[in-house]
Design an enzyme around this catalytic site. Structure first.
Site, PDB file in Angstrom:
ATOM      1  N   GLY A  82       0.834  -1.194   0.000  1.00 55.56           N
ATOM      2  CA  GLY A  82       0.000   0.000   0.000  1.00 55.56           C
ATOM      3  C   GLY A  82       0.863   1.235   0.000  1.00 55.56           C
ATOM      4  O   GLY A  82       2.081   1.162   0.130  1.00 55.56           O
ATOM      5  N   HIS A 101       5.653   4.396  16.328  1.00 54.31           N
ATOM      6  CA  HIS A 101       5.398   2.988  15.973  1.00 54.31           C
ATOM      7  C   HIS A 101       5.613   2.081  17.184  1.00 54.31           C
ATOM      8  O   HIS A 101       4.832   1.154  17.416  1.00 54.31           O
ATOM      9  CB  HIS A 101       6.304   2.551  14.816  1.00 54.31           C
ATOM     10  CG  HIS A 101       5.579   2.402  13.521  1.00 54.31           C
ATOM     11  ND1 HIS A 101       4.962   1.240  13.140  1.00 54.31           N
ATOM     12  CD2 HIS A 101       5.365   3.266  12.514  1.00 54.31           C
ATOM     13  CE1 HIS A 101       4.404   1.391  11.960  1.00 54.31           C
ATOM     14  NE2 HIS A 101       4.641   2.627  11.547  1.00 54.31           N
ATOM     15  N   GLU A 145      14.586  -5.020  16.308  1.00 50.51           N
ATOM     16  CA  GLU A 145      14.873  -3.943  15.364  1.00 50.51           C
ATOM     17  C   GLU A 145      16.145  -4.304  14.615  1.00 50.51           C
ATOM     18  O   GLU A 145      17.214  -4.422  15.207  1.00 50.51           O
ATOM     19  CB  GLU A 145      15.001  -2.607  16.104  1.00 50.51           C
ATOM     20  CG  GLU A 145      13.690  -2.215  16.751  1.00 50.51           C
ATOM     21  CD  GLU A 145      13.700  -0.840  17.375  1.00 50.51           C
ATOM     22  OE1 GLU A 145      14.724  -0.135  17.282  1.00 50.51           O
ATOM     23  OE2 GLU A 145      12.662  -0.466  17.948  1.00 50.51           O
ATOM     24  N   ARG A 156       0.491   5.815   4.674  1.00 47.40           N
ATOM     25  CA  ARG A 156      -0.731   6.053   5.457  1.00 47.40           C
ATOM     26  C   ARG A 156      -1.964   5.383   4.864  1.00 47.40           C
ATOM     27  O   ARG A 156      -3.077   5.862   5.008  1.00 47.40           O
ATOM     28  CB  ARG A 156      -1.000   7.554   5.637  1.00 47.40           C
ATOM     29  CG  ARG A 156       0.115   8.315   6.292  1.00 47.40           C
ATOM     30  CD  ARG A 156       0.261   7.908   7.750  1.00 47.40           C
ATOM     31  NE  ARG A 156       1.551   8.327   8.275  1.00 47.40           N
ATOM     32  CZ  ARG A 156       2.594   7.516   8.435  1.00 47.40           C
ATOM     33  NH1 ARG A 156       2.522   6.250   8.112  1.00 47.40           N
ATOM     34  NH2 ARG A 156       3.721   7.966   8.931  1.00 47.40           N
ATOM     35  N   ALA A 166      13.228   0.040  10.325  1.00 51.07           N
ATOM     36  CA  ALA A 166      13.501   1.478  10.208  1.00 51.07           C
ATOM     37  C   ALA A 166      14.785   1.876  10.933  1.00 51.07           C
ATOM     38  O   ALA A 166      15.164   1.279  11.942  1.00 51.07           O
ATOM     39  CB  ALA A 166      12.336   2.279  10.772  1.00 51.07           C
ATOM     40  N   SER A 192       0.057  -1.222   7.699  1.00 56.04           N
ATOM     41  CA  SER A 192       0.622  -1.743   8.952  1.00 56.04           C
ATOM     42  C   SER A 192      -0.480  -2.196   9.903  1.00 56.04           C
ATOM     43  O   SER A 192      -0.380  -3.254  10.518  1.00 56.04           O
ATOM     44  CB  SER A 192       1.503  -0.689   9.629  1.00 56.04           C
ATOM     45  OG  SER A 192       2.659  -0.442   8.864  1.00 56.04           O
TER      46      SER A 192
END
Length: 173
Positions: free
Chosen positions: A9, A50, A62, A12, A36, A16
């Site tokens: 997508g 997030h 992460e 926004r 990220a 997610s």
């Protein structure tokens, strides 16, 4: 091979949130893998947001670059790994390892998915719907992200495109 879902997508779009619902609905232990990196204050704020939005019961990892190794380490038949997101992972590959071919990393990821148990959910931006970027690195990013999405869609059991929070099934086995 793991059950693989790819959620695509725009920014926004709700991708997610949709992926997180899939992970919750799996009724498996969820491992959230975030790719990220905080290159500036604005990105740090996004990462912090997030982190605060994630289910506190989920274990988070992460890892900006070594995604196949993390999947190999944490995947099991009783777990669902949610990777958010492949697009940032590709960005990291291009900027952290400029001398390596992105296809090397993508090949390793695809192979890992083919040999891993459990459930894998990948989130990625569909970056090819807009204008063609002016700069060379921007065009390379769009090209490599598009190739990555195609490779992942090829091996995925389910591919869903999210627009305005609404899921559209592109592939379902």
């Amino acid at each position: 091979m793991a059950a693989v879902s790819l959620i695509l997508g725009g920014a926004r779009s709700g991708k997610s949130r949709y992926a997180e619902k899939l992970a919750t609905d799996s009724h498996k232990e969820v491992i959230y893998v975030a790719t990220a990196t905080a290159f500036d204050e604005e990105m740090q704020a996004r990462i912090t947001h997030h982190r605060q939005q994630r289910n506190p019961e989920w274990f988070s990892v992460e890892e900006p670059l070594h995604l196949p190794e993390i999947i190999h380490e944490y995947a099991s038949a009783s777990r669902c790994l949610l990777v958010d997101c492949l697009t940032l992972w590709m960005n990291n590959i291009l900027f952290m390892t400029p001398d390596m071919s992105p296809s090397h990393y993508v090949d390793r990821l695809v192979q890992t998915c083919r040999t891993t148990p459990g459930e894998l959910i990948f989130v990625a931006n569909e970056v090819g719907l807009g204008v063609i970027p002016m700069g060379k690195i921007s065009r390379q990013f769009v090209d490599e992200s598009g190739r990555l999405n195609q490779r992942m869609a090829e091996i995925a059991d389910h591919v869903t495109f999210i627009a305005a929070g609404l899921p559209m099934t592109l592939k379902s086995k």
